[in-house]
Scaffold this motif. Structure first.
Motif, PDB file in Angstrom:
ATOM      1  N   ASN A   1     -82.532 -14.117  67.467  1.00 19.48           N
ATOM      2  CA  ASN A   1     -82.163 -14.994  68.575  1.00 19.48           C
ATOM      3  C   ASN A   1     -82.575 -14.421  69.921  1.00 19.48           C
ATOM      4  O   ASN A   1     -82.779 -15.168  70.876  1.00 19.48           O
ATOM      5  CB  ASN A   1     -80.655 -15.252  68.569  1.00 19.48           C
ATOM      6  CG  ASN A   1     -80.226 -16.190  67.459  1.00 19.48           C
ATOM      7  OD1 ASN A   1     -81.055 -16.871  66.869  1.00 19.48           O
ATOM      8  ND2 ASN A   1     -78.937 -16.220  67.167  1.00 19.48           N
TER       9      ASN A   1
ATOM     10  N   LEU B   1     -75.521 -23.042  69.372  1.00 16.44           N
ATOM     11  CA  LEU B   1     -76.127 -21.731  69.566  1.00 16.44           C
ATOM     12  C   LEU B   1     -76.271 -21.345  71.034  1.00 16.44           C
ATOM     13  O   LEU B   1     -76.170 -20.179  71.386  1.00 16.44           O
ATOM     14  CB  LEU B   1     -77.497 -21.693  68.886  1.00 16.44           C
ATOM     15  CG  LEU B   1     -77.506 -21.958  67.382  1.00 16.44           C
ATOM     16  CD1 LEU B   1     -78.937 -21.921  66.848  1.00 16.44           C
ATOM     17  CD2 LEU B   1     -76.631 -20.975  66.633  1.00 16.44           C
TER      18      LEU B   1
ATOM     19  N   LEU C   1     -78.774 -20.848  73.026  1.00 18.33           N
ATOM     20  CA  LEU C   1     -79.616 -19.654  73.070  1.00 18.33           C
ATOM     21  C   LEU C   1     -80.332 -19.455  74.396  1.00 18.33           C
ATOM     22  O   LEU C   1     -80.434 -18.331  74.887  1.00 18.33           O
ATOM     23  CB  LEU C   1     -80.652 -19.714  71.941  1.00 18.33           C
ATOM     24  CG  LEU C   1     -80.114 -19.645  70.512  1.00 18.33           C
ATOM     25  CD1 LEU C   1     -81.261 -19.602  69.518  1.00 18.33           C
ATOM     26  CD2 LEU C   1     -79.205 -18.439  70.335  1.00 18.33           C
TER      27      LEU C   1
ATOM     28  N   ASP D   1     -74.727 -11.502  70.832  1.00 24.05           N
ATOM     29  CA  ASP D   1     -75.150 -12.891  70.628  1.00 24.05           C
ATOM     30  C   ASP D   1     -74.009 -13.808  71.073  1.00 24.05           C
ATOM     31  O   ASP D   1     -73.348 -14.447  70.253  1.00 24.05           O
ATOM     32  CB  ASP D   1     -75.493 -13.129  69.158  1.00 24.05           C
ATOM     33  CG  ASP D   1     -76.274 -14.418  68.925  1.00 24.05           C
ATOM     34  OD1 ASP D   1     -76.695 -15.043  69.922  1.00 24.05           O
ATOM     35  OD2 ASP D   1     -76.471 -14.797  67.759  1.00 24.05           O
TER      36      ASP D   1
ATOM     37  N   ARG E   1     -73.713 -16.720  72.631  1.00 19.14           N
ATOM     38  CA  ARG E   1     -73.788 -18.171  72.510  1.00 19.14           C
ATOM     39  C   ARG E   1     -73.017 -18.856  73.644  1.00 19.14           C
ATOM     40  O   ARG E   1     -72.383 -19.894  73.451  1.00 19.14           O
ATOM     41  CB  ARG E   1     -73.291 -18.623  71.133  1.00 19.14           C
ATOM     42  CG  ARG E   1     -74.083 -17.964  70.010  1.00 19.14           C
ATOM     43  CD  ARG E   1     -73.777 -18.498  68.648  1.00 19.14           C
ATOM     44  NE  ARG E   1     -74.609 -17.799  67.661  1.00 19.14           N
ATOM     45  CZ  ARG E   1     -74.713 -18.134  66.388  1.00 19.14           C
ATOM     46  NH1 ARG E   1     -74.061 -19.187  65.925  1.00 19.14           N
ATOM     47  NH2 ARG E   1     -75.482 -17.444  65.563  1.00 19.14           N
TER      48      ARG E   1
END
Length: 562
Positions: free
Chosen positions: A89, A319, A321, A394, A396
């Motif tokens: 990611n 997500l 991202l 991560d 998000r």
């Protein structure tokens, strides 16, 4: 042998039904028996093969590049920040801050093998059609035009990455594995030849949805010549000593003129009603789309909403991202055309009030209305509020105080389960106008450049540009491309072709805004969205050819400097 061909034809018919349902997404990889006359007797097989070739455009849909989990190339630039800092990611963040990751053994931005696999399939198609197809010459020319349109697109990406590559345009070249690179200039010319042939032989109206047209070919031709002209003007052999890279500076004016001419051809089609600017970026069936890939549920969907929507849309599943940087947000003008500035006390007090229309179509900011709620990106909000980049591997959640709105489907509440169906517009009429404006500015055709630039600005409700010299117009074009084409996969490549990436993307950290409630208002603190300086060295203007390919092709040489 008869049984093999019988099975092949049955497979083709079965896949043909699927391809029709999936809007040209099915790609058939022909075997060495692909060109047999028995296969080519049926015109539907030709239609099937050409439809499958369009799958290549999905490789780069919505500005993605196949690194990590299709991270967006815009996140290598100053307009987007990916929220994760781990491989997958967050691969794009690792590459943006560590230029040493790019090596001949691991080029990172690699498309070489996939590109040449596609190119061989296209060349096999062209060879087989020439030898065995029983359709009339006009139909052959039309199919060749479509095949060369796709081939030109594949080669365009190789030129973006490497400059110099091996030109393969017929099957006889595959008899040896010793094939040399061509000069970068010849590579751009070859791409232009493919798009020119396509423009000469394609219809104005597509034969089927998602298929190439005359306007699409001219638009890609304009994009190609603009890149060639930019390399000619800005590279000057300052960043690489390879004898095959670079474009002769003396040819820049001719290539800018070629770009202007091709863009004008699309403008002429627009004057006949085929294209026009629209106020909504992702509208289905938009007349602004010069070439697009359509998606239809449930057979063919994508994950754009899942990837970029604010986490409040699907808590624990979205997500989130990639998010906009403050550098992009600050670039949007006020509605009256004045520049936004945090130094202006009135503007800074209400930074999201009175901005230009594209701001509200592109950015989800604190307080923005969205899907029945108001976005809350304050640091205190645990669902979709600001979090410092790097604290969570991560998260998000936004690390800049903003989310992307452009291309999201405001009506889609089931994207986690059923995916998304927004069209991917590979080239819009707005881009064609900006290509025309840039090329005309470089040719010192001031009024013509102003006219095309103003079409884009006026559509956004902005006044005409004040730029009146070539230098001023280029500054205006760069600004307009940054704002108008945000999140469409252009910014990183623009900075490369202008040879500005080593200054804009090097030794710098991009930022966001940490927003906190303060009484009846908010405070806005500019914070770094990076935890390390960005790195872009001059060598990165030419990505190395994968070392494994040099072993496969004995005449292939590595680009110097790698």
């Amino acid at each position: 042998m008869k049984k093999i061909f019988s099975n092949m034809r049955l497979s083709l018919l079965a896949v043909g039904v699927m391809a029709t349902m999936q809007c040209c997404n099915i790609d058939i990889d022909p075997t060495d028996r692909y060109t047999d006359v028995a296969v080519w007797k049926n015109p539907s097989n030709i239609e099937l093969y050409i439809s499958g070739m369009y799958a290549e455009f999905q490789t780069f849909k919505f500005g993605a590049f196949p690194i990590g989990y299709s991270n967006a190339s815009d996140a290598l630039s100053d307009i987007m920040k990916y929220t994760a800092n781990v491989a997958g990611n967050g691969t794009v963040n690792i590459l943006a801050t560590d230029a040493s990751r790019v090596t001949a053994s691991t080029p990172q931005l690699s498309y070489w093998q996939a590109a040449y696999t596609r190119i061989r399939r296209i060349n096999e198609f062209l060879d087989g059609m020439t030898k065995y197809a029983t359709i009339d010459e006009n139909a052959k020319a039309g199919y060749e035009a479509e095949a060369r349109f796709v081939r030109g697109y594949v080669y365009f990406w190789l030129a973006r990455l490497h400059g110099s590559f091996v030109i393969m345009d017929n099957m006889s070249q595959y008899s040896t594995n010793a094939r040399e690179r061509s000069s970068e200039e010849d590579c751009w010319k070859f791409i232009a030849q493919d798009f020119q042939y396509a423009a000469d032989h394609l219809p104005v109206i597509p034969v089927k949805s998602g298929r190439a047209t005359k306007g699409a070919a001219y638009a890609m031709l304009a994009r190609t010549w603009l890149y060639a002209a930019s390399i000619a003007e800005y590279d000057q052999k300052l960043y690489n000593s390879d004898p095959l890279t670079g474009v002769a500076a003396a040819n820049a004016p001719a290539y800018y003129q070629n770009a202007a001419n091709a863009a004008q051809a699309v403008k002429d089609l627009a004057s006949q009603g085929y294209y026009k600017l629209e106020s909504v970026f992702s509208k289905k069936n938009t007349t602004e789309a010069v070439f697009k890939i359509s998606f239809v549920a449930p057979q063919l969907t994508h994950t754009y909403d899942l990837t970029y929507t604010p986490p409040g849309d699907a808590p624990g599943q979205a997500l989130s991202l990639g998010v906009p940087t403050a550098e992009l947000v600050n670039e949007f003008e006020m509605a009256d055309g004045t520049r936004f500035s945090w130094s202006n006390a009135s503007q800074a007090a209400n930074p999201y009030v009175g901005r230009e229309l594209r701001f509200y179509s592109t950015i989800l900011y604190n307080g923005a209305p969205w899907k029945g709620r108001n976005i809350n990106t304050t640091a205190a909000n645990a669902t979709e509020g600001f979090t410092q980049f790097g604290v969570n591997t991560d998260p998000r959640r936004t690390v800049t105080g903003y989310y992307i709105k452009k291309n999201l489907d405001s009506l889609n509440t089931t994207f986690v389960t059923y995916g998304s169906t927004q069209d991917w517009v590979e080239i819009r009429y707005a881009e064609v106008l900006l290509i025309h404006a840039e090329a005309e500015a470089k040719l010192n055709h001031i009024s013509s450049a102003q006219s095309s630039l103003n079409e884009v600005r006026n559509r956004a409700g902005l006044p005409n540009t004040n730029a009146s010299t070539t230098v001023q117009l280029m500054e205006a074009v760069e600004h307009e491309r940054k704002v108008e084409l945000a999140f469409e996969g252009h910014r990183y490549w623009d900075l490369r072709r202008w040879r500005k990436a080593h200054t804009v993307l090097n030794n710098v950290r991009f930022t966001g805004h940490k927003i906190s409630a303060a009484g009846t208002g908010y405070t806005y603190e500019t914070v770094s969205a990076d935890n390390a300086n960005r790195q872009f060295t001059g060598a990165l203007y030419y990505i190395p050819i994968p070392a494994s390919e040099l072993q496969n092709n004995t005449a292939l040489t590595q680009i110097k400097g790698w």
